[in-house]
Design an enzyme around this catalytic site. Structure first.
Site, PDB file in Angstrom:
ATOM      1  N   HIS A 176      45.510 -14.721  37.581  1.00 27.55           N
ATOM      2  CA  HIS A 176      45.731 -14.655  39.034  1.00 27.55           C
ATOM      3  C   HIS A 176      47.224 -14.630  39.369  1.00 27.55           C
ATOM      4  O   HIS A 176      47.635 -15.025  40.465  1.00 27.55           O
ATOM      5  CB  HIS A 176      45.065 -15.824  39.766  1.00 27.55           C
ATOM      6  CG  HIS A 176      43.620 -16.014  39.430  1.00 27.55           C
ATOM      7  ND1 HIS A 176      42.618 -15.270  40.009  1.00 27.55           N
ATOM      8  CD2 HIS A 176      43.010 -16.834  38.544  1.00 27.55           C
ATOM      9  CE1 HIS A 176      41.448 -15.639  39.510  1.00 27.55           C
ATOM     10  NE2 HIS A 176      41.662 -16.582  38.601  1.00 27.55           N
ATOM     11  N   SER A 297      71.767   2.101  41.328  1.00 29.29           N
ATOM     12  CA  SER A 297      71.547   2.414  42.737  1.00 29.29           C
ATOM     13  C   SER A 297      72.703   3.244  43.268  1.00 29.29           C
ATOM     14  O   SER A 297      73.860   3.039  42.872  1.00 29.29           O
ATOM     15  CB  SER A 297      71.429   1.123  43.544  1.00 29.29           C
ATOM     16  OG  SER A 297      71.553   1.366  44.930  1.00 29.29           O
ATOM     17  N   LYS A 303      73.076  -3.030  40.905  1.00 28.60           N
ATOM     18  CA  LYS A 303      71.686  -2.850  40.512  1.00 28.60           C
ATOM     19  C   LYS A 303      71.535  -2.252  39.118  1.00 28.60           C
ATOM     20  O   LYS A 303      72.286  -1.380  38.703  1.00 28.60           O
ATOM     21  CB  LYS A 303      70.953  -1.936  41.507  1.00 28.60           C
ATOM     22  CG  LYS A 303      70.747  -2.520  42.889  1.00 28.60           C
ATOM     23  CD  LYS A 303      69.838  -3.722  42.874  1.00 28.60           C
ATOM     24  CE  LYS A 303      68.416  -3.389  42.507  1.00 28.60           C
ATOM     25  NZ  LYS A 303      67.758  -2.473  43.441  1.00 28.60           N
ATOM     26  N   GLU A 310      58.667   1.943  36.090  1.00 31.96           N
ATOM     27  CA  GLU A 310      58.162   2.119  37.448  1.00 31.96           C
ATOM     28  C   GLU A 310      57.509   3.492  37.579  1.00 31.96           C
ATOM     29  O   GLU A 310      56.461   3.646  38.220  1.00 31.96           O
ATOM     30  CB  GLU A 310      59.292   1.964  38.460  1.00 31.96           C
ATOM     31  CG  GLU A 310      59.855   0.553  38.556  1.00 31.96           C
ATOM     32  CD  GLU A 310      61.010   0.474  39.546  1.00 31.96           C
ATOM     33  OE1 GLU A 310      60.879   0.997  40.660  1.00 31.96           O
ATOM     34  OE2 GLU A 310      62.055  -0.113  39.187  1.00 31.96           O
TER      35      GLU A 310
END
Length: 482
Positions: A176, A297, A303, A310
């Site tokens: 969970h 980025s 970043k 992804e």
């Protein structure tokens, strides 16, 4: 300016229309199809990917026709040499793919006629484009399955090697998305290896079922000519000819099964991607991808993003969509062949290209990550991960599990009120909850002790995981230290 250029080009094209070639199927037609129909119905823009399989199938078919006396040996020789020359031209970029020839089959047959003349017209004896395209497509899918299987194994090897590099590392296991029990990192990585093994198995099962030859089924009813379907089947390494000629040209089960297997693989890769994207975040901080597999980025200079995983997560949607396209395409189609089925190729080509890329970049990522052991170690005390092991301790003291569950729950409540861990409770505090506790309880508390207590087959215990890892090293033929 661009609009003017387009208009001028269109005017020039209409001023000098290119003469249309008569279709190989056009004997009964008095008029040519319109340009719009030709553009809409062509498939050469994508099915030319089947050229190698089409030539292979045609050579096998021609050999069978010659053996059966349906064409002469000189004709067979001309056809064979002509097809080899066409294959050479295609692979050298010298072949002209023509839209007016509709598809890969007509392009190759028409080019063969241009090259060798009359013998080429005999090649289509006892064959339809219906059984021809299915033969090509099954051969192509068979090759694609082999390629995907090799990529799956490569990813498995990468994950197993990553596990071998991280012996003894304990991480929080989640259910969970809440902390549950401590597990060895090796155990977690091997869970993905197990999933991939099932993916490979599904593909192999699919390969077995698709490996039957439709060639010779013709349009749908077979032929009255004395062909030998077993000969062409064997020549193309199929298991046997398909038994029913109507089924042979109608069946797309093998495509749906193939795309289903790909979709399940994509879901597994997406879950791996999600795990690693989470772990690479500052909130987790368990994993650091190298610069080789990260992006930055355009506006935020600090970043460092795990973009490949992804995209793995994102591209799974394409593979699932390709499966849905095929399922929807085939729903409600009457027997036997329908032109709708021309639409089966692009989703398959897309699915295969996408899944190969997903597997490749996942392996690349696995080879270029490090686990932040210090950060992981600091995170382990949170969440009372040894609670279930403490319940097992009570079971060993002859306390019923449900009672044990309640006792440990009360112990956790004490820890929450004191902001401490189970192993920080004194023996007196534990005995105040239940008198069965003794000093040996501390052998069950703490994540290291907890992991040591796991001993069931397939568990996260050190001995069990070492056995699992050894099995995979043997199965995948991994050389230690390499």
């Amino acid at each position: 300016m661009p609009k003017l250029e387009v208009r001028c080009a269109a005017q020039a094209q209409s001023a000098e229309p290119k003469p249309k070639e008569a279709k190989l199927w056009g004997g009964r037609f008095e008029e040519s199809v319109t340009d719009a129909v030709e553009r809409f119905t062509e498939s050469i823009s994508y099915d030319k990917a089947l050229y190698k399989q089409d030539i292979l199938g045609s050579k096998a078919h021609a050999s069978m026709l010659a053996k059966q006396g349906l064409i002469t040996i000189p004709d067979w020789d001309s056809i064979h040499q002509g097809l080899s020359e066409i294959e050479r031209r295609i692979e050298n970029g010298e072949f002209e793919w023509r839209t007016d020839r509709e598809d890969v089959h007509m392009n190759i047959e028409a080019a063969l006629t241009d090259l060798i003349g009359e013998p080429a017209k005999k090649l289509h004896t006892a064959r339809s484009r219906n059984d021809q395209v299915l033969t090509d497509f099954r051969l192509w899918c068979r090759d694609a399955i082999d390629a995907i299987g090799a990529k799956i194994k490569h990813l498995q090897v990468s994950l197993v090697k990553l596990a071998m590099e991280n012996e003894g590392v304990i991480v929080p296991g989640y259910t969970h998305l809440q902390r549950a029990q401590p597990v060895l990192l090796q155990h977690l990585l091997l869970a993905f290896v197990e999933q991939l093994e099932r993916d490979a198995g599904r593909l192999l099962d699919c390969r077995v079922r698709l490996n039957f030859c439709p060639l010779g089924a013709c349009a749908l009813a077979g032929t009255g000519l004395p062909i030998d379907r077993f000969m062409t089947s064997a020549a193309l390494d199929f298991t046997a000819p398909m038994k029913n000629s109507i089924d042979a040209v109608s069946d797309r089960d093998f495509v749906m099964e193939f795309l289903s297997a790909n979709a399940i693989t994509a879901i597994h890769l997406s879950r791996l991607g999600e795990e690693w994207v989470l772990w690479a975040s500052e909130e987790f901080g368990f994993l650091t991808p190298s610069d080789k597999v990260s992006t930055g980025s355009s506006i935020m200079p600090q970043k460092k993003n795990p973009d490949p995983m992804e995209l793995v997560r994102g591209k799974s949607a394409r593979v699932v969509g390709d499966l849905v396209t095929l399922l929807t395409l085939c729903k409600g189609l009457p027997l036997a062949y329908n032109r709708d089925l021309q639409e089966d190729k692009e989703p398959v080509f897309d699915s295969v290209k996408t899944i190969l890329g997903m597997l490749e970049v996942s392996a690349e990522f696995a080879q270029n990550v490090t686990f932040n052991r210090e950060r992981i170690q600091k995170s382990l005390p949170a969440g009372h991960l040894d609670a279930t092991t403490l319940a097992d301790y009570l079971v060993k003291k002859s306390i019923p599990f449900r009672t044990s569950h309640d006792i440990v729950g009360r112990a956790v409540a004490v820890c929450v009120s004191k902001s401490c861990q189970l192993q920080d409770l004194s023996l007196d505090e534990l005995r105040s909850i239940h008198p069965v506790f003794d000093k040996d309880v501390y052998e069950f508390l703490g994540v290291e002790n907890s992991v040591k207590k796991f001993s069931s087959y397939g568990s996260t215990g050190s001995a069990c995981v070492a056995s699992q890892l050894g099995d995979w090293v043997t199965k995948l033929e991994i050389t230690k230290g390499v």
